[in-house]
Design an enzyme around this catalytic site. Structure first.
Site, PDB file in Angstrom:
ATOM      1  N   TRP A   1       0.808  -1.222   0.000  1.00 45.61           N
ATOM      2  CA  TRP A   1       0.000   0.000   0.000  1.00 45.61           C
ATOM      3  C   TRP A   1       0.845   1.278   0.000  1.00 45.61           C
ATOM      4  O   TRP A   1       0.307   2.356  -0.173  1.00 45.61           O
ATOM      5  CB  TRP A   1      -0.868   0.008   1.269  1.00 45.61           C
ATOM      6  CG  TRP A   1      -0.060  -0.379   2.476  1.00 45.61           C
ATOM      7  CD1 TRP A   1       0.076  -1.641   2.983  1.00 45.61           C
ATOM      8  CD2 TRP A   1       0.776   0.456   3.265  1.00 45.61           C
ATOM      9  NE1 TRP A   1       0.959  -1.627   4.049  1.00 45.61           N
ATOM     10  CE2 TRP A   1       1.404  -0.340   4.229  1.00 45.61           C
ATOM     11  CE3 TRP A   1       1.073   1.836   3.243  1.00 45.61           C
ATOM     12  CZ2 TRP A   1       2.307   0.163   5.170  1.00 45.61           C
ATOM     13  CZ3 TRP A   1       1.969   2.333   4.175  1.00 45.61           C
ATOM     14  CH2 TRP A   1       2.565   1.498   5.122  1.00 45.61           C
ATOM     15  N   ASN A   2       2.171   1.172   0.224  1.00 43.31           N
ATOM     16  CA  ASN A   2       2.921   2.418   0.453  1.00 43.31           C
ATOM     17  C   ASN A   2       3.231   3.189  -0.827  1.00 43.31           C
ATOM     18  O   ASN A   2       3.350   4.409  -0.796  1.00 43.31           O
ATOM     19  CB  ASN A   2       4.196   2.164   1.268  1.00 43.31           C
ATOM     20  CG  ASN A   2       5.126   1.164   0.635  1.00 43.31           C
ATOM     21  OD1 ASN A   2       4.720   0.361  -0.187  1.00 43.31           O
ATOM     22  ND2 ASN A   2       6.377   1.217   1.018  1.00 43.31           N
TER      23      ASN A   2
ATOM     24  N   LYS B   1      -2.441  -8.006  -8.218  1.00 43.68           N
ATOM     25  CA  LYS B   1      -3.248  -7.763  -7.007  1.00 43.68           C
ATOM     26  C   LYS B   1      -2.689  -6.558  -6.265  1.00 43.68           C
ATOM     27  O   LYS B   1      -1.544  -6.590  -5.821  1.00 43.68           O
ATOM     28  CB  LYS B   1      -3.194  -8.964  -6.064  1.00 43.68           C
ATOM     29  CG  LYS B   1      -4.086  -8.764  -4.854  1.00 43.68           C
ATOM     30  CD  LYS B   1      -3.725  -9.687  -3.687  1.00 43.68           C
ATOM     31  CE  LYS B   1      -2.876  -9.020  -2.649  1.00 43.68           C
ATOM     32  NZ  LYS B   1      -3.541  -7.956  -1.895  1.00 43.68           N
ATOM     33  N   PRO B   2      -3.476  -5.501  -6.080  1.00 44.42           N
ATOM     34  CA  PRO B   2      -3.010  -4.390  -5.250  1.00 44.42           C
ATOM     35  C   PRO B   2      -3.205  -4.741  -3.777  1.00 44.42           C
ATOM     36  O   PRO B   2      -3.899  -5.708  -3.453  1.00 44.42           O
ATOM     37  CB  PRO B   2      -3.955  -3.246  -5.640  1.00 44.42           C
ATOM     38  CG  PRO B   2      -5.239  -3.948  -5.992  1.00 44.42           C
ATOM     39  CD  PRO B   2      -4.862  -5.296  -6.559  1.00 44.42           C
ATOM     40  N   ALA B   3      -2.622  -3.952  -2.895  1.00 41.46           N
ATOM     41  CA  ALA B   3      -2.947  -4.101  -1.477  1.00 41.46           C
ATOM     42  C   ALA B   3      -4.439  -3.809  -1.315  1.00 41.46           C
ATOM     43  O   ALA B   3      -4.978  -2.901  -1.963  1.00 41.46           O
ATOM     44  CB  ALA B   3      -2.128  -3.132  -0.645  1.00 41.46           C
TER      45      ALA B   3
ATOM     46  N   GLY C   1       6.847  -6.493  -0.496  1.00 39.74           N
ATOM     47  CA  GLY C   1       6.182  -6.470   0.800  1.00 39.74           C
ATOM     48  C   GLY C   1       7.149  -6.891   1.887  1.00 39.74           C
ATOM     49  O   GLY C   1       8.370  -6.756   1.748  1.00 39.74           O
TER      50      GLY C   1
ATOM     51  N   GLU D   1      10.981  -8.088  -3.477  1.00 40.83           N
ATOM     52  CA  GLU D   1      11.539  -6.831  -2.973  1.00 40.83           C
ATOM     53  C   GLU D   1      10.963  -6.687  -1.570  1.00 40.83           C
ATOM     54  O   GLU D   1       9.782  -6.401  -1.406  1.00 40.83           O
ATOM     55  CB  GLU D   1      11.134  -5.694  -3.915  1.00 40.83           C
ATOM     56  CG  GLU D   1      12.072  -4.519  -3.852  1.00 40.83           C
ATOM     57  CD  GLU D   1      11.589  -3.504  -2.863  1.00 40.83           C
ATOM     58  OE1 GLU D   1      12.015  -3.578  -1.685  1.00 40.83           O
ATOM     59  OE2 GLU D   1      10.788  -2.655  -3.244  1.00 40.83           O
TER      60      GLU D   1
ATOM     61  N   CYS E   1      10.354   1.304   1.886  1.00 40.00           N
ATOM     62  CA  CYS E   1      11.298   0.205   2.170  1.00 40.00           C
ATOM     63  C   CYS E   1      12.742   0.687   2.154  1.00 40.00           C
ATOM     64  O   CYS E   1      13.583   0.128   2.847  1.00 40.00           O
ATOM     65  CB  CYS E   1      11.081  -0.961   1.219  1.00 40.00           C
ATOM     66  SG  CYS E   1      11.074  -0.458  -0.498  1.00 40.00           S
TER      67      CYS E   1
ATOM     68  N   GLU F   1      12.147  -3.839  11.031  1.00 41.06           N
ATOM     69  CA  GLU F   1      11.944  -2.789  10.026  1.00 41.06           C
ATOM     70  C   GLU F   1      10.915  -1.812  10.588  1.00 41.06           C
ATOM     71  O   GLU F   1       9.773  -2.194  10.848  1.00 41.06           O
ATOM     72  CB  GLU F   1      11.413  -3.389   8.719  1.00 41.06           C
ATOM     73  CG  GLU F   1      11.248  -2.325   7.660  1.00 41.06           C
ATOM     74  CD  GLU F   1      10.702  -2.841   6.337  1.00 41.06           C
ATOM     75  OE1 GLU F   1       9.908  -3.786   6.349  1.00 41.06           O
ATOM     76  OE2 GLU F   1      11.079  -2.263   5.311  1.00 41.06           O
TER      77      GLU F   1
HETATM   78  P1  ADP Z   1       3.070  -4.661   4.546  1.00 43.38           P
HETATM   79  O1  ADP Z   1       3.481  -4.855   5.969  1.00 43.38           O
HETATM   80  O2  ADP Z   1       3.869  -3.671   3.795  1.00 43.38           O
HETATM   81  O3  ADP Z   1       1.592  -4.510   4.348  1.00 43.38           O
HETATM   82  P2  ADP Z   1       2.777  -7.329   3.584  1.00 43.38           P
HETATM   83  O4  ADP Z   1       3.868  -8.259   3.164  1.00 43.38           O
HETATM   84  O5  ADP Z   1       1.900  -7.732   4.706  1.00 43.38           O
HETATM   85  O6  ADP Z   1       3.520  -5.971   3.846  1.00 43.38           O
HETATM   86  O7  ADP Z   1       1.833  -6.994   2.362  1.00 43.38           O
HETATM   87  C1  ADP Z   1       2.300  -6.720   1.059  1.00 43.38           C
HETATM   88  C2  ADP Z   1       1.364  -7.318   0.041  1.00 43.38           C
HETATM   89  O8  ADP Z   1       1.338  -8.724   0.255  1.00 43.38           O
HETATM   90  C3  ADP Z   1      -0.080  -6.854   0.145  1.00 43.38           C
HETATM   91  O9  ADP Z   1      -0.663  -6.844  -1.163  1.00 43.38           O
HETATM   92  C4  ADP Z   1      -0.726  -7.935   0.977  1.00 43.38           C
HETATM   93  O10 ADP Z   1      -2.104  -8.035   0.707  1.00 43.38           O
HETATM   94  C5  ADP Z   1       0.022  -9.168   0.485  1.00 43.38           C
HETATM   95  N1  ADP Z   1       0.088 -10.271   1.446  1.00 43.38           N
HETATM   96  C6  ADP Z   1      -0.051 -10.246   2.800  1.00 43.38           C
HETATM   97  N2  ADP Z   1       0.043 -11.478   3.332  1.00 43.38           N
HETATM   98  C7  ADP Z   1       0.244 -12.317   2.278  1.00 43.38           C
HETATM   99  C8  ADP Z   1       0.430 -13.745   2.148  1.00 43.38           C
HETATM  100  N3  ADP Z   1       0.419 -14.534   3.212  1.00 43.38           N
HETATM  101  N4  ADP Z   1       0.625 -14.257   0.913  1.00 43.38           N
HETATM  102  C9  ADP Z   1       0.649 -13.447  -0.172  1.00 43.38           C
HETATM  103  N5  ADP Z   1       0.473 -12.111  -0.120  1.00 43.38           N
HETATM  104  C10 ADP Z   1       0.281 -11.560   1.080  1.00 43.38           C
END
Ligand code: ADP
Length: 484
Positions: free
Chosen positions: A154-155, A178-180, A231, A253, A287, A386
């Site tokens: 989402w950032n 897939k977006p956040a 993420g 990343e 990040c 982090e």
């Molecule tokens: P952040 O802490 O920056 O939100 P995340 O790694 O939780 O980082 O999320 C980054 C992206 O990964 C988002 O699109 C989120 O929906 C997705 N995400 C979160 N958990 C999972 C998972 N278990 N498997 C795949 N994607 C995920």
């Protein structure tokens, strides 16, 4: 509540704008006032599988198209992103929180990324290799990986998906993105630009669905050949494990914990300015944000005074308001985590020089006072996790080798920043630091034509630059035996 027409709200599958099969929706929250901006279509496994099927069907045609035709579509998408930058940036600010000028810069970076990869796709060269046997010829050609699944946070809801979608499409891959779930609106706008640029149905598809459901589909569906993820390191590790069964290619990343190192010959006032800009951009929810500040003991006092004064002057507020420099954090959870990192540091002896808590000036919204702390040591959570937070932890150093060792003493290796005018010091630091991105007198190094990514637990592979194109290509070696 925004009107239905203010934001686009649907998924984009096989060239059609789509609601979820069961009409389910998901609310998108504005972090500046906690209002619901829009309800977007929220799909599940069926929609994701359909999008993957569409991408698989579109792959042979898109791959066979001339790279010049693919480039024309991407270039047109870049132009449309620029034409619509104001509107997309406002949406980005509303769903994510960053000030409008930062949002605008991000949207233009996304446009530049599409344009750069449109051009660079034309240079996905192979090579010929001299044979040892004169009756043979050897050459290498590049082959698109296939269907690519992208998952982004989402950032930076415009920049990060663009770094994946643009190179993948440029070389002939097809995509499911897939977006956040918290920030889908910006990517819907970008897909509007791709659709209006004439992208063929199925070449790129947008799904909004629970993260795990999407990841399950990507890893279980045989058509998906690569997953590109930005993420957290924790999720990245899970994806590495999950990729094993299908030997899916991965670009990751992940998290960072970037040191920013100030040597005594640097112009302290200028460096304090750069450090404050680099730190508080997007509230430190970046990040590559500097998150540990090592300042040479000879200039520590001057640097601290300048940084604290500049931090106090930062204007906090709704990102749509002119002159605001720091917006809200992106959700309540982020505020709580920031407060707990500061509480932990305080309990272990850190001193708060400015900020330190949630801003009390706003009735609604997730506002945290930009914070500077010192008397920091390596055991504090702010140094080991982090942070993703608007907190500048200050530490002293006296010797170059010691600061390299301290800077490298982390599982992360994404970015590092060094401020000095001494060529020998700069060279020793650039060579000694374990980070994929080094900013020498540069607090904001990311740009489409240069590689971006991390060493150690900060990731696998690189995005942007020629490396970011190669990430979507297989190397195919062809050996020809000639008739005698
Ligand atoms: P952040 O802490 O920056 O939100 P995340 O790694 O939780 O980082 O999320 C980054 C992206 O990964 C988002 O699109 C989120 O929906 C997705 N995400 C979160 N958990 C999972 C998972 N278990 N498997 C795949 N994607 C995920």
């Amino acid at each position: 509540m925004a009107t239905a027409t203010e934001f686009p709200t649907q998924m984009y599958i096989e060239g059609q704008w789509r609601d979820a099969d069961d009409s389910r929706t998901l609310g998108v929250i504005n972090p500046a006032d906690e209002s619901t901006l829009a309800e977007v279509a929220y799909g599940g496994r069926a929609e994701v599988d359909r999008a993957i099927g569409a991408a698989a069907r579109a792959f042979p045609g898109w791959r066979a198209a001339s790279v010049y035709d693919r480039a024309r579509v991407l270039k047109k998408a870049a132009d449309l992103i620029r034409d619509r930058a104001e509107r997309i940036a406002r949406t980005l600010t509303q769903e994510q929180g960053k000030p409008l000028p930062e949002a605008k810069a991000e949207v233009l970076h996304a446009a530049d990324t599409f344009e750069w990869f449109a051009e660079e796709g034309k240079r996905a060269y192979g090579r010929t290799i001299p044979p040892s046997n004169v009756a043979k010829r050897h050459y290498v050609i590049k082959h698109p990986v296939g269907v690519v699944g992208t998952i982004t946070p989402w950032n930076f809801p415009a920049a990060l998906p663009s770094r994946k979608i643009a190179p993948a499409l440029a070389v002939g891959c097809t995509v499911v993105s897939k977006p956040a779930e918290q920030t889908p609106l910006t990517l819907i706008h970008l897909f509007g630009c791709l659709a209006d640029a004439g992208l063929p149905p199925g070449a790129a598809n947008l799904v909004i669905a629970p993260a795990r459901t999407v990841a399950d589909a990507f890893f279980e569906h045989p058509a998906v050949r690569k997953v590109s993820f930005t993420g957290s390191t924790a999720v990245g590790k899970e994806l590495i494990r999950r990729s094993a069964d299908g030997v899916k290619r991965l670009s990751l990343e992940l998290g960072g914990h970037a040191p920013l190192i100030v040597f005594p010959d640097a112009d302290v006032a200028q460096v304090a300015q750069a450090a404050v800009i680099g730190k508080f951009r997007n509230n430190g929810q970046v990040c590559i944000a500097p998150s540990r500040f090592y300042v040479h003991e000879r200039v520590a006092k001057d640097f601290t005074e300048a940084a604290v004064e500049l931090t106090r002057k930062l204007r906090l507020g709704d990102g749509l308001v002119e002159g605001v420099q720091v917006g809200p954090m992106f959700e309540a959870r982020a505020l709580e985590k920031t407060a707990s990192l500061i509480d932990d540091a305080r309990a272990r002896g850190a001193k708060v020089l400015t900020g330190g808590g949630r801003s009390t000036r706003f009735e609604k919204g997730y506002f945290f006072e930009p914070t500077v702390i010192r008397e920091v040591d390596g055991r504090m959570r702010i140094m080991t996790e982090e942070p993703f937070a608007p907190v500048m932890p200050l530490l002293d150093f006296s010797k170059l080798d010691d600061v390299i060792a301290a800077a490298n003493d982390t599982p992360y290796g994404l970015a590092a920043y060094v401020f000095t005018n001494d060529l020998t010091v700069a060279t020793r630091m650039a060579e000694g630091l374990e980070a994929g991105i080094i900013g020498l007198n540069d607090p904001v190094p990311a740009t489409p034509q240069c590689p971006f990514g991390g060493m150690k637990e900060s990731g696998l592979g690189r995005e942007l630059g020629i490396e970011g194109l190669d990430a979507y290509l297989e190397t195919k070696y062809v050996s020809v035996g000639l008739r005698g």
